[in-house]
Write an enzyme that holds these catalytic residues in place. Structure first.
Site, PDB file in Angstrom:
ATOM      1  N   PRO A  64     144.478  89.703 125.093  1.00 22.05           N
ATOM      2  CA  PRO A  64     143.517  90.371 125.973  1.00 22.05           C
ATOM      3  C   PRO A  64     142.668  91.335 125.161  1.00 22.05           C
ATOM      4  O   PRO A  64     143.184  92.025 124.274  1.00 22.05           O
ATOM      5  CB  PRO A  64     144.401  91.097 126.990  1.00 22.05           C
ATOM      6  N   HIS A  65     141.383  91.354 125.440  1.00 27.62           N
ATOM      7  CA  HIS A  65     140.483  92.194 124.649  1.00 27.62           C
ATOM      8  C   HIS A  65     139.284  92.625 125.486  1.00 27.62           C
ATOM      9  O   HIS A  65     138.979  92.017 126.504  1.00 27.62           O
ATOM     10  CB  HIS A  65     140.024  91.447 123.393  1.00 27.62           C
TER      11      HIS A  65
END
Length: 178
Positions: A64-65
């Site tokens: 996740p970013h």
């Protein structure tokens, strides 16, 4: 590269989360102080990215970013107690999450870093070693190794962090996988 983004204090093992949103909420809480922004802002950024498409890429891994208004990049590694659905392309459940928050103003370096992190997690020896890590310090030592060095010959170099028998066992399992 990892040493610039992550410390052992950014690693959480045995985290309990019942789904994607609860996992991202816990990650956001953990990153908020280091990022210098609220957990709500972080969570909103991570969830917005997930709406574009899942950041899971298979083999139990998600990255996740988000691009946010930060002064510096921050990251965390979370190992879940039990895998969760993260809409992975291979339909695998996710148990390892490497969250990456990046300054919006420095987008030039973001994609190469994200690609590097993704390549690193393609190494099955690294993945299995992280799943067997007994402490954040051990997981950090594993993360700091160059992915190409994850072979049986690496045992001598990381024996201070991980027992020889654990590494050899992981190495044998990985070597026997297709």
């Amino acid at each position: 590269m990892i040493e610039n983004l992550l410390s052992e204090h950014d690693i959480a093992l045995h985290v309990i989360a019942k789904g994607k949103r609860p996992a991202l909420t816990k990650i956001s809480t953990g990153l908020a102080q280091r990022a210098g922004i609220t957990e709500k802002t972080i969570l909103a950024g991570l969830l917005a990215r997930e709406k574009v498409g899942s950041t899971a890429f298979g083999n139990g891994i998600a990255v996740p970013h988000a691009l946010l208004d930060l002064s510096h990049p921050v990251a965390s590694l979370t190992r879940l107690s039990a895998p969760i659905d993260f809409d992975a392309p291979d339909d695998s459940q996710v148990d390892l999450l490497f969250a990456l928050l990046w300054p919006r103003r420095d987008i030039q370096q973001f994609l190469p870093t994200l690609a590097s992190v993704s390549r690193m997690f393609r190494n099955k020896f690294l993945r299995e070693a992280l799943r067997e890590a007994r402490s954040p310090a051990e997981a950090f030592a594993i993360m700091c190794f160059e992915p190409m060095q994850f072979t049986d010959s690496a045992v001598a170099h990381i024996s201070c962090a991980v027992s020889h028998s654990s590494i050899r066992s992981i190495s044998r399992r990985c070597d026997s996988e297709p």
